[in-house]
Motif scaffolding. Structure first.
Motif, mmCIF file in Angstrom:
data_model
loop_
_atom_site.group_PDB
_atom_site.id
_atom_site.type_symbol
_atom_site.label_atom_id
_atom_site.label_comp_id
_atom_site.label_asym_id
_atom_site.label_seq_id
_atom_site.Cartn_x
_atom_site.Cartn_y
_atom_site.Cartn_z
ATOM 1 N N SER A 15 17.397 49.953 22.065
ATOM 2 C CA SER A 15 17.744 50.131 23.311
ATOM 3 C C SER A 15 17.112 51.007 24.108
ATOM 4 C CB SER A 15 19.302 50.594 23.627
ATOM 5 O OG SER A 15 19.559 50.381 24.950
ATOM 6 N N ALA A 16 16.464 50.745 25.361
ATOM 7 C CA ALA A 16 15.482 51.305 26.311
ATOM 8 C C ALA A 16 15.999 51.459 27.541
ATOM 9 C CB ALA A 16 13.972 50.859 26.165
ATOM 10 N N ARG A 17 16.240 52.740 28.232
ATOM 11 C CA ARG A 17 16.275 52.893 29.607
ATOM 12 C C ARG A 17 15.029 53.277 30.427
ATOM 13 N NH1 ARG A 17 21.448 56.925 29.851
ATOM 14 N NH2 ARG A 17 19.543 58.238 29.636
ATOM 15 N N VAL A 18 14.760 52.460 31.189
ATOM 16 C CA VAL A 18 13.382 52.497 32.192
ATOM 17 C C VAL A 18 13.801 52.992 33.719
ATOM 18 C CG1 VAL A 18 11.389 51.462 32.752
ATOM 19 C CG2 VAL A 18 12.355 50.931 30.707
ATOM 20 N N PHE A 19 13.308 54.039 33.972
ATOM 21 C CA PHE A 19 13.339 54.660 35.256
ATOM 22 C C PHE A 19 11.881 54.583 35.861
ATOM 23 C CE2 PHE A 19 16.587 56.897 32.810
ATOM 24 C CZ PHE A 19 17.627 56.591 33.594
ATOM 25 N N SER A 43 1.733 48.633 19.775
ATOM 26 C CA SER A 43 2.772 49.091 20.440
ATOM 27 C C SER A 43 2.465 49.476 21.930
ATOM 28 C CB SER A 43 3.511 50.376 19.818
ATOM 29 O OG SER A 43 4.060 49.757 18.725
ATOM 30 N N LYS A 44 1.325 50.265 22.086
ATOM 31 C CA LYS A 44 0.826 50.371 23.368
ATOM 32 C C LYS A 44 0.398 49.362 24.180
ATOM 33 C CE LYS A 44 -0.700 54.670 21.329
ATOM 34 N NZ LYS A 44 -2.089 55.420 20.650
ATOM 35 N N THR A 45 -0.176 48.294 23.633
ATOM 36 C CA THR A 45 -0.721 47.142 24.373
ATOM 37 C C THR A 45 0.567 46.266 24.798
ATOM 38 O OG1 THR A 45 -1.155 45.992 22.341
ATOM 39 C CG2 THR A 45 -2.984 46.947 23.220
ATOM 40 N N ILE A 46 1.723 46.465 23.952
ATOM 41 C CA ILE A 46 2.764 45.616 24.262
ATOM 42 C C ILE A 46 3.552 46.401 25.515
ATOM 43 C CG2 ILE A 46 5.232 45.331 23.513
ATOM 44 C CD1 ILE A 46 4.032 44.773 20.615
ATOM 45 N N ILE A 47 3.591 47.515 25.573
ATOM 46 C CA ILE A 47 4.258 48.180 26.850
ATOM 47 C C ILE A 47 3.405 47.768 27.896
ATOM 48 C CG2 ILE A 47 4.503 50.671 27.471
ATOM 49 C CD1 ILE A 47 5.572 51.334 24.800
ATOM 50 N N ASN A 48 2.105 47.910 27.977
ATOM 51 C CA ASN A 48 1.160 47.798 29.033
ATOM 52 C C ASN A 48 1.201 46.286 29.527
ATOM 53 O OD1 ASN A 48 0.547 50.626 29.372
ATOM 54 N ND2 ASN A 48 -1.125 50.513 27.968
ATOM 55 N N VAL A 66 14.484 56.043 24.795
ATOM 56 C CA VAL A 66 14.494 54.793 23.793
ATOM 57 C C VAL A 66 15.213 55.353 22.447
ATOM 58 C CG1 VAL A 66 12.290 54.812 22.859
ATOM 59 C CG2 VAL A 66 13.433 52.901 22.774
ATOM 60 N N LYS A 67 15.896 54.449 22.109
ATOM 61 C CA LYS A 67 16.679 54.865 20.726
ATOM 62 C C LYS A 67 17.179 53.880 19.987
ATOM 63 C CE LYS A 67 21.199 55.159 22.911
ATOM 64 N NZ LYS A 67 22.265 56.143 23.297
ATOM 65 N N GLY A 68 17.215 53.890 18.518
ATOM 66 C CA GLY A 68 17.634 52.805 17.672
ATOM 67 C C GLY A 68 16.362 52.145 17.364
ATOM 68 N N GLY A 69 16.458 51.395 15.957
ATOM 69 C CA GLY A 69 15.008 50.364 15.619
ATOM 70 C C GLY A 69 14.278 51.098 15.318
ATOM 71 N N GLY A 70 13.094 50.472 14.877
ATOM 72 C CA GLY A 70 11.774 50.955 14.549
ATOM 73 C C GLY A 70 10.779 51.134 15.734
ATOM 74 N N PRO A 71 9.504 51.400 15.343
ATOM 75 C CA PRO A 71 8.393 51.684 16.229
ATOM 76 C C PRO A 71 8.163 50.165 17.237
ATOM 77 C CG PRO A 71 7.700 52.471 14.514
ATOM 78 C CD PRO A 71 9.008 51.692 13.944
ATOM 79 N N ALA A 77 11.493 46.613 23.260
ATOM 80 C CA ALA A 77 12.723 47.106 23.910
ATOM 81 C C ALA A 77 12.128 47.792 25.614
ATOM 82 C CB ALA A 77 13.637 48.018 23.433
ATOM 83 N N ILE A 78 11.098 48.445 25.351
ATOM 84 C CA ILE A 78 10.417 48.999 26.397
ATOM 85 C C ILE A 78 9.856 48.008 27.374
ATOM 86 C CG2 ILE A 78 8.714 50.767 27.303
ATOM 87 C CD1 ILE A 78 9.454 52.420 24.485
#
Length: 129
Positions: A15-19, A43-48, A66-71, A77-78
């Motif tokens: 679960s990710a909280r984005v501000f 992971s960096k490309t997924i976020i971007n 972000v918390k829970g799960g793996g990288p 989630a992010i």
């Protein structure tokens, strides 16, 4: 003072909280920089991905917890949270993000283990006698 947009993203058990605020493109995840927190380049490309799609890469600051799960699950989630926050920033971005599939929560999760089985679907070895 620039307004802050908040959105939640989820994937598997992450679960990710984005501000999201308008700024220079600074991204912090759990108080660390992106390079410090995420070790995998995928992971960096997924976020971007949502930022590149909407051309807002250097225009918004992101503060993420972000918390829970793996990288990999956390990265998904992010991405979901960033996409939802961008739609709050500008409603015109909704169609592009929806078409790319970034606004749809990935429903796949771990299937539960059943009794009489070794794992969720794997059976114990069968012998006729």
């Amino acid at each position: 003072m620039a307004s802050t947009f908040y959105a939640t993203g989820r994937r598997k058990t992450s679960s990710a909280r984005v501000f999201l605020t308008e700024g220079s493109g600074k991204v912090t995840i759990n108080g660390k920089s992106v390079d410090e927190y995420l070790t995998l380049p995928t992971s960096k490309t997924i976020i971007n991905q949502p930022l590149e799609l909407t051309k807002t890469t250097g225009k918004v600051d992101l503060r993420i917890t972000v918390k829970g799960g793996g990288p990999s699950s956390q990265a998904g989630a992010i991405r979901h949270g960033i996409s939802r926050a961008l739609t709050l920033l500008d409603d015109k971005l909704h169609t592009d993000l929806k078409r790319a599939g970034f606004l749809t929560r990935d429903p796949r999760a771990v299937e539960r283990k059943k009794y009489g089985k070794a794992k969720a679907r794997r059976s114990f070895q069968f012998s006729k006698r």
